[in-house]
Design an enzyme around this catalytic site. Structure first.
Site, PDB file in Angstrom:
ATOM      1  N   GLU A  77      73.811  12.473  26.651  1.00 35.70           N
ATOM      2  CA  GLU A  77      72.913  11.564  25.386  1.00 35.70           C
ATOM      3  C   GLU A  77      73.417  12.064  23.912  1.00 35.70           C
ATOM      4  OE1 GLU A  77      67.959  12.178  23.405  1.00 35.70           O
ATOM      5  OE2 GLU A  77      68.794  13.391  24.428  1.00 35.70           O
ATOM      6  N   CYS A 103      66.918  12.429  27.946  1.00 31.73           N
ATOM      7  CA  CYS A 103      66.087  13.311  28.070  1.00 31.73           C
ATOM      8  C   CYS A 103      64.895  13.733  28.408  1.00 31.73           C
ATOM      9  CB  CYS A 103      66.135  13.565  26.233  1.00 31.73           C
ATOM     10  SG  CYS A 103      65.313  14.517  25.728  1.00 31.73           S
ATOM     11  N   LYS A 114      66.129   4.012  25.455  1.00 36.66           N
ATOM     12  CA  LYS A 114      64.938   4.463  25.271  1.00 36.66           C
ATOM     13  C   LYS A 114      63.430   4.394  25.057  1.00 36.66           C
ATOM     14  CE  LYS A 114      64.156   9.980  24.739  1.00 36.66           C
ATOM     15  NZ  LYS A 114      64.694  11.350  24.351  1.00 36.66           N
TER      16      LYS A 114
END
Length: 504
Positions: free
Chosen positions: A266, A381, A328
């Site tokens: 990330e 994440c 995301k």
């Protein structure tokens, strides 16, 4: 003694904290079952008002211990003074504790002091509480009792029922065991044996379920690598350190070209696609030259669907053979965006963390394609914690891929719990998982949730291995959590009807 507050409050806090031992890095899965049994022994049959208080203290113990890693983010990386960071962490745990408090109040209202009704309603109340906590206000889908069973004997139920279903069965087991205990003390001695038999039945069936292969290999394995740069969080967003960070990842990657897939974590590139254009062009040239797909995390900036102005996304981008960019969708409140931003932004330094201005990406984004034609729908994440989200995204893809930067949590429980949650997603979907992180835990996980290989934690390292794409659908992928949630809701409705009949 149980009714004495000097004993009861510490006992409730300790009972909640006991569940933390069920999760990584402790892996004591029986602690979750024991905690639920103790909750029932302490709380079943009580009225709604005292149960609200009981649930709050239980939640304070669970979240105060299990989510204590929030302190590291606030204090060390949010540049907040230790006393204030401790207060904010406590307030965070106190807020989360309202979920079991409200759930227990509802439990008391439904049971209306009836011990038997209280026991059989408990699994429904507990799993609905978890489910609501997983989506309300973006959700906190963490510390589910079922997650601990990725390392326990109930693991084969996960592809069938999902994490909420495994939690439900664990709570049913606790309720049946406590029911057996009450009958042993107060009723015919033959009844407890029946309740104990019912309690252990799903645990005995689990090994039979493990014989079922819900998914099958498809094609040849992919040769993969994940680069773990171990970049200090203090250096991550320092413009003066950008060149060194890029050099680190390129040097670690150089021996890996020629593999099917290389994964960077990330925001491995702490600059937008426009700012990183020269680096991305060089990487793309090398990737096409060697037939390797490189996937890297970076902050993406530009025009995006549903937004009138250009926005930032936390994204993954393919470089070289392959196709796709993923934005995301499930953002971390206060970390990636600030709720009530106009009121809170700037009040304390923690609310001005680097890159806390992200916007969620659009729904129904296509999977990423990598060299060899394999497809994967990544999770960035926090997204890996959403069981139904990952199961839905995994349809028509061959393997799972997730990236993270758990350096935010330092040397706390957070990175270990996060990794265990990711392993549960592999188990639920029957797909192998490639996980890339900045400083650990970088790993390859098989379709049964077992760690096949992992990189060294808190060190600069490279993980090399193979991922076998899979085909097929597990029952949980087909139905999601809805069968379990529906069953719990039916139990609640039935319990309410029984209460009304008893009053009539």
């Amino acid at each position: 003694m149980i009714q004495n507050r000097l004993f009861r409050i510490p006992a409730l806090v300790a009972t909640g904290a006991l569940q933390t031992l069920a999760f990584a890095p402790f892996y004591l899965w029986p602690a979750a079952l024991l905690s639920l049994v103790l909750i029932l022994l302490l709380c079943s049959g009580r009225e709604a008002k005292p149960l609200f208080r009981d649930g709050w203290f239980l939640g304070l113990g669970l979240f105060g211990s299990g989510a204590s890693w929030v302190y590291v983010s606030i204090s060390e990386y949010g540049m907040t003074a230790a006393p204030l960071a401790a207060i904010m962490t406590l307030l965070f745990a106190m807020g989360l504790a309202l979920f079991p408090a409200i759930a227990f109040w509802c439990w008391g209202r439904l049971a209306d002091g009836h011990a038997g009704r209280s026991l059989w309603l408990f699994p429904a109340v507990w799993v609905l509480m978890d489910w609501v906590r997983g989506w309300l206000l973006t959700g906190f889908p963490w510390l589910y009792a079922g997650t601990a069973q990725v390392d326990g004997p109930m693991a084969p139920w996960a592809p069938v029922l999902g994490v909420h279903g495994v939690t439900f069965v664990t709570a049913v087991t606790a309720a049946l065991l406590v029911t057996a205990w009450h009958h042993y003390r107060n009723g015919p001695r033959w009844l407890p044996a029946g309740f104990v038999a019912a309690a252990i039945l799903p645990w005995l069936l689990a090994p039979l379920l493990s014989l079922v292969a819900w998914t099958q290999p498809e094609g040849e394995p992919l040769s993969v690598a994940a680069v773990q740069g171990n970049i200090s969080q203090h250096d991550k967003w320092d413009p003066d350190m950008l060149r060194n960070q890029i050099r680190t990842y390129r040097e670690l990657t150089e021996p890996l070209w020629g593999r099917d897939l290389i994964l960077w974590p990330e925001t491995a590139l702490p600059a937008t696609q426009g700012q990183s254009a020269q680096v991305l062009d060089a990487l793309e040239s090398r990737a096409f030259e060697t037939g390797t797909t490189l996937v890297t995390g970076l902050p993406w900036y530009g025009n995006s669907p549903h937004y009138a102005e250009p926005v930032f996304h936390n994204s993954l981008m393919t470089v070289g053979p392959g196709q796709g960019t993923y934005h995301k969708q499930r953002l971390v409140p206060f970390g990636e965006y600030v709720p009530l931003e106009s009121l809170l932004r700037g009040t304390i330094e923690f609310l001005s963390l680097p890159m806390s201005v992200f916007r969620p990406g659009p729904e129904n984004q296509p999977p990423l394609q990598v060299a060899g034609g394999a497809r994967t729908h990544p999770a960035i994440c926090y997204e890996i914690a959403y069981a139904d989200f990952v199961a839905q995204q995994a349809v028509d893809t061959g393997f799972l891929m997730t990236v993270s930067n758990d350096a935010w949590f330092g040397r706390s429980l957070g990175p270990f719990q996060h990794h265990q949650i990711a392993r549960m997603r592999a188990l639920e979907t029957g797909r192998e998982l490639l996980r890339g992180t900045n400083n650990g835990i970088t790993s390859i996980v098989d379709r049964e949730g077992h760690i096949r290989i992992r990189a060294q934690h808190y060190e600069r390292d490279v993980l090399k291995g193979e991922i076998q794409p899979m085909t097929g659908t597990t029952p949980f992928m087909a139905t999601g959590s809805w069968p379990v949630i529906t069953l719990a809701a039916v139990m609640i409705v039935f319990g309410r009807q029984r209460r009304e009949k008893a009053k009539a």
